[in-house]
Design a protein around this motif. Sequence first.
Motif, PDB file in Angstrom:
ATOM      1  N   ASN A 190     114.529  45.961  46.456  1.00 14.85           N
ATOM      2  CA  ASN A 190     114.072  46.040  47.843  1.00 14.85           C
ATOM      3  C   ASN A 190     114.110  47.423  48.488  1.00 14.85           C
ATOM      4  O   ASN A 190     113.756  47.554  49.658  1.00 14.85           O
ATOM      5  CB  ASN A 190     114.883  45.062  48.708  1.00 14.85           C
ATOM      6  CG  ASN A 190     114.436  43.633  48.472  1.00 14.85           C
ATOM      7  OD1 ASN A 190     113.246  43.339  48.488  1.00 14.85           O
ATOM      8  ND2 ASN A 190     115.380  42.748  48.220  1.00 14.85           N
TER       9      ASN A 190
ATOM     10  N   ALA B 144     111.270  48.635  50.388  1.00 11.15           N
ATOM     11  CA  ALA B 144     110.067  48.494  49.560  1.00 11.15           C
ATOM     12  C   ALA B 144     108.874  47.986  50.358  1.00 11.15           C
ATOM     13  O   ALA B 144     107.763  47.925  49.847  1.00 11.15           O
ATOM     14  CB  ALA B 144     110.356  47.556  48.381  1.00 11.15           C
ATOM     15  N   ASN B 145     109.112  47.617  51.622  1.00  7.91           N
ATOM     16  CA  ASN B 145     107.995  47.237  52.491  1.00  7.91           C
ATOM     17  C   ASN B 145     107.442  48.425  53.260  1.00  7.91           C
ATOM     18  O   ASN B 145     106.530  48.269  54.065  1.00  7.91           O
ATOM     19  CB  ASN B 145     108.444  46.164  53.489  1.00  7.91           C
ATOM     20  CG  ASN B 145     108.868  44.900  52.793  1.00  7.91           C
ATOM     21  OD1 ASN B 145     108.373  44.587  51.725  1.00  7.91           O
ATOM     22  ND2 ASN B 145     109.811  44.191  53.388  1.00  7.91           N
ATOM     23  N   GLY B 146     108.038  49.593  53.068  1.00  7.59           N
ATOM     24  CA  GLY B 146     107.516  50.807  53.701  1.00  7.59           C
ATOM     25  C   GLY B 146     108.205  51.205  54.986  1.00  7.59           C
ATOM     26  O   GLY B 146     107.710  52.066  55.713  1.00  7.59           O
ATOM     27  N   ASN B 147     109.369  50.618  55.281  1.00  5.86           N
ATOM     28  CA  ASN B 147     110.098  51.029  56.488  1.00  5.86           C
ATOM     29  C   ASN B 147     111.094  52.128  56.156  1.00  5.86           C
ATOM     30  O   ASN B 147     111.951  51.928  55.288  1.00  5.86           O
ATOM     31  CB  ASN B 147     110.891  49.843  57.075  1.00  5.86           C
ATOM     32  CG  ASN B 147     109.992  48.746  57.551  1.00  5.86           C
ATOM     33  OD1 ASN B 147     109.068  48.985  58.326  1.00  5.86           O
ATOM     34  ND2 ASN B 147     110.250  47.525  57.091  1.00  5.86           N
ATOM     35  N   PRO B 148     111.016  53.290  56.836  1.00  6.08           N
ATOM     36  CA  PRO B 148     112.023  54.321  56.597  1.00  6.08           C
ATOM     37  C   PRO B 148     113.388  53.844  57.095  1.00  6.08           C
ATOM     38  O   PRO B 148     113.461  53.169  58.122  1.00  6.08           O
ATOM     39  CB  PRO B 148     111.530  55.516  57.433  1.00  6.08           C
ATOM     40  CG  PRO B 148     110.606  54.954  58.446  1.00  6.08           C
ATOM     41  CD  PRO B 148     110.059  53.667  57.884  1.00  6.08           C
TER      42      PRO B 148
ATOM     43  N   GLY C  53     103.740  51.738  48.851  1.00  2.00           N
ATOM     44  CA  GLY C  53     102.458  51.349  48.273  1.00  2.00           C
ATOM     45  C   GLY C  53     102.295  51.904  46.872  1.00  2.00           C
ATOM     46  O   GLY C  53     101.879  51.201  45.937  1.00  2.00           O
TER      47      GLY C  53
ATOM     48  N   ALA D  59     104.657  50.154  44.376  1.00  2.68           N
ATOM     49  CA  ALA D  59     104.206  48.800  44.056  1.00  2.68           C
ATOM     50  C   ALA D  59     103.001  48.847  43.112  1.00  2.68           C
ATOM     51  O   ALA D  59     102.914  48.068  42.157  1.00  2.68           O
ATOM     52  CB  ALA D  59     103.859  48.051  45.333  1.00  2.68           C
TER      53      ALA D  59
ATOM     54  N   PRO E 254     111.757  39.740  47.160  1.00  3.17           N
ATOM     55  CA  PRO E 254     111.613  40.431  48.433  1.00  3.17           C
ATOM     56  C   PRO E 254     112.334  39.665  49.540  1.00  3.17           C
ATOM     57  O   PRO E 254     112.312  38.437  49.555  1.00  3.17           O
ATOM     58  CB  PRO E 254     110.102  40.415  48.688  1.00  3.17           C
ATOM     59  CG  PRO E 254     109.463  39.892  47.468  1.00  3.17           C
ATOM     60  CD  PRO E 254     110.501  39.198  46.659  1.00  3.17           C
ATOM     61  N   ALA E 255     112.971  40.378  50.425  1.00  2.00           N
ATOM     62  CA  ALA E 255     113.654  39.736  51.546  1.00  2.00           C
ATOM     63  C   ALA E 255     112.769  39.807  52.777  1.00  2.00           C
ATOM     64  O   ALA E 255     112.082  40.791  53.007  1.00  2.00           O
ATOM     65  CB  ALA E 255     114.971  40.430  51.809  1.00  2.00           C
ATOM     66  N   GLU E 256     112.789  38.745  53.562  1.00  2.00           N
ATOM     67  CA  GLU E 256     111.949  38.719  54.759  1.00  2.00           C
ATOM     68  C   GLU E 256     112.564  39.546  55.877  1.00  2.00           C
ATOM     69  O   GLU E 256     111.882  40.112  56.700  1.00  2.00           O
ATOM     70  CB  GLU E 256     111.769  37.267  55.209  1.00  2.00           C
ATOM     71  CG  GLU E 256     110.781  37.131  56.334  1.00  2.00           C
ATOM     72  CD  GLU E 256     110.634  35.693  56.781  1.00  2.00           C
ATOM     73  OE1 GLU E 256     110.113  35.502  57.875  1.00  2.00           O
ATOM     74  OE2 GLU E 256     111.035  34.790  56.045  1.00  2.00           O
TER      75      GLU E 256
ATOM     76  N   ALA F 102     105.563  54.482  53.966  1.00  2.00           N
ATOM     77  CA  ALA F 102     104.482  53.532  53.701  1.00  2.00           C
ATOM     78  C   ALA F 102     103.778  53.881  52.390  1.00  2.00           C
ATOM     79  O   ALA F 102     103.481  53.004  51.568  1.00  2.00           O
ATOM     80  CB  ALA F 102     103.484  53.537  54.853  1.00  2.00           C
ATOM     81  N   LEU F 103     103.526  55.172  52.188  1.00  2.13           N
ATOM     82  CA  LEU F 103     102.832  55.595  50.970  1.00  2.13           C
ATOM     83  C   LEU F 103     103.709  55.425  49.737  1.00  2.13           C
ATOM     84  O   LEU F 103     103.232  55.031  48.669  1.00  2.13           O
ATOM     85  CB  LEU F 103     102.376  57.049  51.109  1.00  2.13           C
ATOM     86  CG  LEU F 103     101.268  57.279  52.138  1.00  2.13           C
ATOM     87  CD1 LEU F 103     101.119  58.756  52.465  1.00  2.13           C
ATOM     88  CD2 LEU F 103      99.947  56.708  51.648  1.00  2.13           C
TER      89      LEU F 103
END
Lengths: 169, 194
Positions: free
Chosen positions: A106, A43-47, A68, A71, A8-10, A64-65
Amino acid sequence: MLQLAEKPAEQFMLSTETFNQVNDILRDLVTSTRSDFALFCDANGNPITHHGKQHVVNLSGLSALAAGNFAATAEMARVIGEKEGFKFIFQEGDRRNLYLCNVGFNFLLAIIFDKAVALGLVRIFANKTVENLKGVLDKAAQAEKKASDFIDSEFGLLLGKELDKSFSL
Amino acid sequence: MFVNWALQEVNLKIVYYGPGLSGKTTNLEFIYHKLDPSLRGDLITLKTREERTLYFDFLQLEVGRIKGMKPKFNLYTIPGQVYYSYSRKIILRGVDGVVFVADSQADRMTENLDSLMDLEQNLIENGHSLENFPWVLQYNKRDLPRVIPINELNAKLNFHRVPVVEAVASRGAGVMETLKSAIQGVVGRVQKVI
């Protein structure tokens, strides 16, 4: 480079050029499959971007869904011994179906399509789209600007004022 | 953090952490009702039939453009119950800041400490730690009888001297202050680190 795989990238920085290329790929996908809508998110839920009938979808909620859900499904794969995870998630509705797959580690691609559209067609074009997206993202250099170029002390001060205004503290 | 230069958006992720029934969802519900609908999206909640958070709650809010950029804040809660450990790991992916909602009641200190240790462990797995990460403490339920005094809560939970907000989330007291403090912490870290 945009971090496509491995971990995962920050922090993601997406350039306008890459954004436009991703948009073109999504447009081709929606046109080829006659889908209602395609969403590309992280993959963190940001469009990130989308193409199609936007009014049918709450973009931030779907992203977001989707993140989630994907994952959790990846963990289900691990639990049953599928080390590489599942290739896609398919949900069948009365009128619309949802196809969800990952693009590297990601990013995610969600496709919403009418029941009349064959799943096989969506699968074929989704696979092709994932390869095209990977090609664009692998070649994409990070946007030259950094977050610290605009998130400075002045930004913090102005944000504080905006928050006070929005929150009516 | 995700910066989309084409749309001039900066997305930041803030996670509300804490033991079960400490009031994380109540925080988000208050923010949702307090904010002008033009500034926030729908509140998405994934609950069990007993109204407990099963997976996460999600709320996106945004403020006006700042220096040409549109900041968007993605707020998530985690399921507090011990057995949803993997959900918590997933939700912490890509997190930029944390609000730890502690239950001020005397008989909940063990749960607070367990949850804080769980947070530390999950942050370490994401390459962070409580020492170098922006997080704030909210001491919730201050209106209930038999709450622990603030100095005692600080001694047990606030070993990194992070910002503290006293709250009664069910009435909205302290909720927006907590969020603002967390956002400022995130922005401060971006200035320092990135």
